[in-house]
Design a protein around this motif. Structure first.
Motif, PDB file in Angstrom:
ATOM      1  N   UNK A  18       0.829  -1.216   0.000  1.00 45.15           N
ATOM      2  CA  UNK A  18       0.000   0.000   0.000  1.00 45.15           C
ATOM      3  C   UNK A  18       0.858   1.257   0.000  1.00 45.15           C
ATOM      4  N   UNK A  19       2.013   1.195   0.671  1.00 47.24           N
ATOM      5  CA  UNK A  19       2.909   2.353   0.657  1.00 47.24           C
ATOM      6  C   UNK A  19       3.491   2.563  -0.741  1.00 47.24           C
ATOM      7  N   UNK A  20       3.841   1.471  -1.412  1.00 47.38           N
ATOM      8  CA  UNK A  20       4.366   1.569  -2.778  1.00 47.38           C
ATOM      9  C   UNK A  20       3.314   2.161  -3.713  1.00 47.38           C
ATOM     10  N   UNK A  21       2.048   1.821  -3.481  1.00 46.39           N
ATOM     11  CA  UNK A  21       0.971   2.387  -4.298  1.00 46.39           C
ATOM     12  C   UNK A  21       0.843   3.882  -4.120  1.00 46.39           C
ATOM     13  N   UNK A  22       0.933   4.341  -2.879  1.00 44.27           N
ATOM     14  CA  UNK A  22       0.874   5.785  -2.617  1.00 44.27           C
ATOM     15  C   UNK A  22       2.091   6.491  -3.207  1.00 44.27           C
ATOM     16  N   UNK A  23       3.241   5.833  -3.142  1.00 47.34           N
ATOM     17  CA  UNK A  23       4.458   6.418  -3.732  1.00 47.34           C
ATOM     18  C   UNK A  23       4.295   6.587  -5.246  1.00 47.34           C
ATOM     19  N   UNK A  24       3.688   5.591  -5.890  1.00 43.87           N
ATOM     20  CA  UNK A  24       3.462   5.680  -7.337  1.00 43.87           C
ATOM     21  C   UNK A  24       2.506   6.828  -7.656  1.00 43.87           C
ATOM     22  N   UNK A  25       1.448   6.959  -6.875  1.00 42.93           N
ATOM     23  CA  UNK A  25       0.489   8.052  -7.083  1.00 42.93           C
ATOM     24  C   UNK A  25       1.184   9.402  -6.949  1.00 42.93           C
ATOM     25  N   UNK A  26       2.036   9.520  -5.958  1.00 43.63           N
ATOM     26  CA  UNK A  26       2.769  10.771  -5.746  1.00 43.63           C
ATOM     27  C   UNK A  26       3.740  11.042  -6.898  1.00 43.63           C
ATOM     28  N   UNK A  27       4.394   9.998  -7.401  1.00 45.06           N
ATOM     29  CA  UNK A  27       5.302  10.148  -8.553  1.00 45.06           C
ATOM     30  C   UNK A  27       4.543  10.615  -9.782  1.00 45.06           C
ATOM     31  N   UNK A  28       3.353  10.062  -9.985  1.00 39.88           N
ATOM     32  CA  UNK A  28       2.558  10.453 -11.156  1.00 39.88           C
ATOM     33  C   UNK A  28       2.136  11.915 -11.058  1.00 39.88           C
ATOM     34  N   UNK A  29       1.778  12.355  -9.859  1.00 37.42           N
ATOM     35  CA  UNK A  29       1.408  13.765  -9.660  1.00 37.42           C
ATOM     36  C   UNK A  29       2.590  14.664 -10.030  1.00 37.42           C
ATOM     37  N   UNK A  30       3.781  14.298  -9.573  1.00 39.13           N
ATOM     38  CA  UNK A  30       4.976  15.091  -9.906  1.00 39.13           C
ATOM     39  C   UNK A  30       5.240  15.056 -11.406  1.00 39.13           C
ATOM     40  N   UNK A  31       5.023  13.898 -12.028  1.00 45.13           N
ATOM     41  CA  UNK A  31       5.206  13.752 -13.474  1.00 45.13           C
ATOM     42  C   UNK A  31       4.274  14.696 -14.232  1.00 45.13           C
ATOM     43  N   UNK A  32       3.005  14.737 -13.835  1.00 44.00           N
ATOM     44  CA  UNK A  32       2.027  15.608 -14.498  1.00 44.00           C
ATOM     45  C   UNK A  32       2.384  17.079 -14.279  1.00 44.00           C
ATOM     46  N   UNK A  33       2.838  17.417 -13.075  1.00 44.27           N
ATOM     47  CA  UNK A  33       3.229  18.804 -12.797  1.00 44.27           C
ATOM     48  C   UNK A  33       4.399  19.219 -13.691  1.00 44.27           C
ATOM     49  N   UNK A  34       5.345  18.319 -13.874  1.00 46.87           N
ATOM     50  CA  UNK A  34       6.491  18.640 -14.740  1.00 46.87           C
ATOM     51  C   UNK A  34       6.038  18.793 -16.191  1.00 46.87           C
ATOM     52  N   UNK A  35       5.129  17.922 -16.625  1.00 53.87           N
ATOM     53  CA  UNK A  35       4.570  18.049 -17.980  1.00 53.87           C
ATOM     54  C   UNK A  35       3.844  19.386 -18.131  1.00 53.87           C
ATOM     55  N   UNK A  36       3.118  19.781 -17.095  1.00 51.52           N
ATOM     56  CA  UNK A  36       2.395  21.059 -17.106  1.00 51.52           C
ATOM     57  C   UNK A  36       3.353  22.225 -17.251  1.00 51.52           C
ATOM     58  N   UNK A  37       4.462  22.170 -16.522  1.00 49.89           N
ATOM     59  CA  UNK A  37       5.466  23.238 -16.626  1.00 49.89           C
ATOM     60  C   UNK A  37       6.048  23.307 -18.035  1.00 49.89           C
ATOM     61  N   UNK A  38       6.268  22.154 -18.628  1.00 45.00           N
ATOM     62  CA  UNK A  38       6.784  22.118 -20.003  1.00 45.00           C
ATOM     63  C   UNK A  38       5.802  22.778 -20.956  1.00 45.00           C
ATOM     64  N   UNK A  39       4.507  22.463 -20.810  1.00 52.02           N
ATOM     65  CA  UNK A  39       3.481  23.062 -21.666  1.00 52.02           C
ATOM     66  C   UNK A  39       3.424  24.574 -21.465  1.00 52.02           C
ATOM     67  N   UNK A  40       3.499  25.007 -20.214  1.00 52.16           N
ATOM     68  CA  UNK A  40       3.445  26.444 -19.922  1.00 52.16           C
ATOM     69  C   UNK A  40       4.643  27.173 -20.524  1.00 52.16           C
ATOM     70  N   UNK A  41       5.822  26.596 -20.353  1.00 51.92           N
ATOM     71  CA  UNK A  41       7.022  27.221 -20.912  1.00 51.92           C
ATOM     72  C   UNK A  41       6.992  27.218 -22.437  1.00 51.92           C
ATOM     73  N   UNK A  42       6.497  26.123 -23.002  1.00 52.13           N
ATOM     74  CA  UNK A  42       6.377  26.027 -24.468  1.00 52.13           C
ATOM     75  C   UNK A  42       5.440  27.098 -24.999  1.00 52.13           C
ATOM     76  N   UNK A  43       4.289  27.257 -24.346  1.00 45.86           N
ATOM     77  CA  UNK A  43       3.323  28.275 -24.770  1.00 45.86           C
ATOM     78  C   UNK A  43       3.915  29.681 -24.625  1.00 45.86           C
ATOM     79  N   UNK A  44       4.630  29.898 -23.545  1.00 46.72           N
ATOM     80  CA  UNK A  44       5.240  31.213 -23.318  1.00 46.72           C
ATOM     81  C   UNK A  44       6.280  31.525 -24.390  1.00 46.72           C
ATOM     82  N   UNK A  45       7.098  30.539 -24.726  1.00 48.40           N
ATOM     83  CA  UNK A  45       8.124  30.737 -25.759  1.00 48.40           C
ATOM     84  C   UNK A  45       7.485  30.979 -27.123  1.00 48.40           C
ATOM     85  N   UNK A  46       6.401  30.267 -27.409  1.00 47.96           N
ATOM     86  CA  UNK A  46       5.697  30.489 -28.682  1.00 47.96           C
ATOM     87  C   UNK A  46       5.144  31.907 -28.754  1.00 47.96           C
TER      88      UNK A  46
END
Length: 323
Positions: A18-46
């Motif tokens: 169960x702890x490993x499952x929560x760790x995976x969920x937390x990793x995915x949240x960080x992954x999505x946040x990083x993807x979001x930052x990439x999209x924001x920076x990409x849009x800003x540069x465009x």
């Protein structure tokens, strides 16, 4: 299949899983946040690039009347709209995935903590009952040994003719008293053992299975939420693809609007002077008595002509829109 029945003795495994499952969920949240930052920076540069290459000024506005210039401006406009869709992807990923799963993660952590605490409390209660049972068993063993010893002592005194009846009766009464005490301890031990076995049965067949099944339900809900988050990662971008496709189609359409012949014709219509080309320069034959001219144009006729033809001057132009 449920954890309570099949994993009743695997508390450590369930804890780690169960702890490993929560760790995976937390990793995915960080992954999505990083993807979001990439999209924001990409849009800003465009947007910055679009602003950098956009035409400004009266002369450039004039140049935009030509189809190839105007189409490039249309491309920049479409790229600005495209950047807006990348920003929308970032916003929706933040709202529908990151923020939602972050809150859900906190709830799951608290729920897991509560269930594991219940397991620990149940274990402590059973251990406490077992320690109490052990203490009663030890007392029974001690009292039974003392009663047996007293009985043997009374029998020994009774078999010895040198002892008085009073001493023998006293030893027998002491042995009987010890035996009654030992019997009471035996009954107490039997009752406590029955109570403990009932608690142990409840612990292994009811209490722990119920808690483990709750942990299983929690983990399966986490998996479903994570699966939905995975799907949203795709759906959010797919939802803006129609508009992105329109932007790309607009860029392609801007290219097809260009008409090089019309642009050439427009340049002619804007800058055609209407003057005739200069006539041939006449031959001046000085051998026939012709006197050299003292004027600058006579000495260097091309200089005068060139100066007249290419002189910079303001022209009132009529500009035609290219459709």
């Amino acid at each position: 299949m449920d954890w309570g029945t099949n994993l009743w003795d695997q508390n450590d495994v369930i804890d780690k899983h169960t702890q490993a499952g929560l760790d995976l969920l937390e990793r995915y949240i960080k992954f999505v946040k990083e993807r979001t930052e990439i999209e924001q920076n990409y849009a800003k540069q465009l947007r910055n690039m679009t602003k950098k290459y956009s035409k400004r000024g009266s002369k450039e506005e004039l140049e935009c009347k030509f189809s190839n210039h105007a189409s490039f401006q249309e491309i920049l406009n479409e790229l600005g709209d495209y950047a807006g869709q990348r920003e929308l992807i970032a916003e929706n990923m933040t709202a529908n995935i990151s923020d939602k799963l972050t809150k859900y993660l906190q709830d799951l952590k608290q729920e897991r903590k509560t269930h594991l605490s219940d397991v620990k409390k149940a274990q402590q209660n059973l251990e406490s009952s077992f320690k109490h049972l052990e203490s009663i068993k030890k007392r029974f063993a001690k009292e039974w040994a003392e009663a047996d010893k007293a009985t043997q002592q009374a029998d020994k005194l009774e078999n010895d003719n040198n002892n008085s009846k009073i001493d023998v009766d006293k030893a027998k009464n002491h042995a009987l008293a010890r035996m009654r005490t030992a019997e009471e301890c035996r009954n107490s031990y039997a009752a406590e053992l029955q109570k403990y076995n009932k608690e142990q049965n409840h612990f292994y067949y009811t209490e722990i299975p119920q808690i483990f099944n709750k942990l299983q339900d929690m983990d399966e809900r986490r998996i479903r939420q994570l699966a939905e988050g995975y799907c949203q990662f795709s759906h959010i971008e797919k939802n803006v693809l129609p508009i992105i496709s329109k932007c790309l189609e607009g860029i392609a359409a801007a290219g097809t609007k260009i008409d090089e012949k019309k642009d050439s014709k427009l340049l002619i219509e804007q800058y055609k002077s209407g003057f005739e080309r200069p006539a041939d320069v006449e031959f001046e034959d000085y051998s026939q008595g012709v006197k050299p001219s003292n004027s600058e144009s006579a000495l260097n006729p091309l200089k005068g002509r060139k100066h007249k033809i290419f002189k910079k001057h303001k022209v009132n132009l009529t500009v035609f829109e290219v459709e």
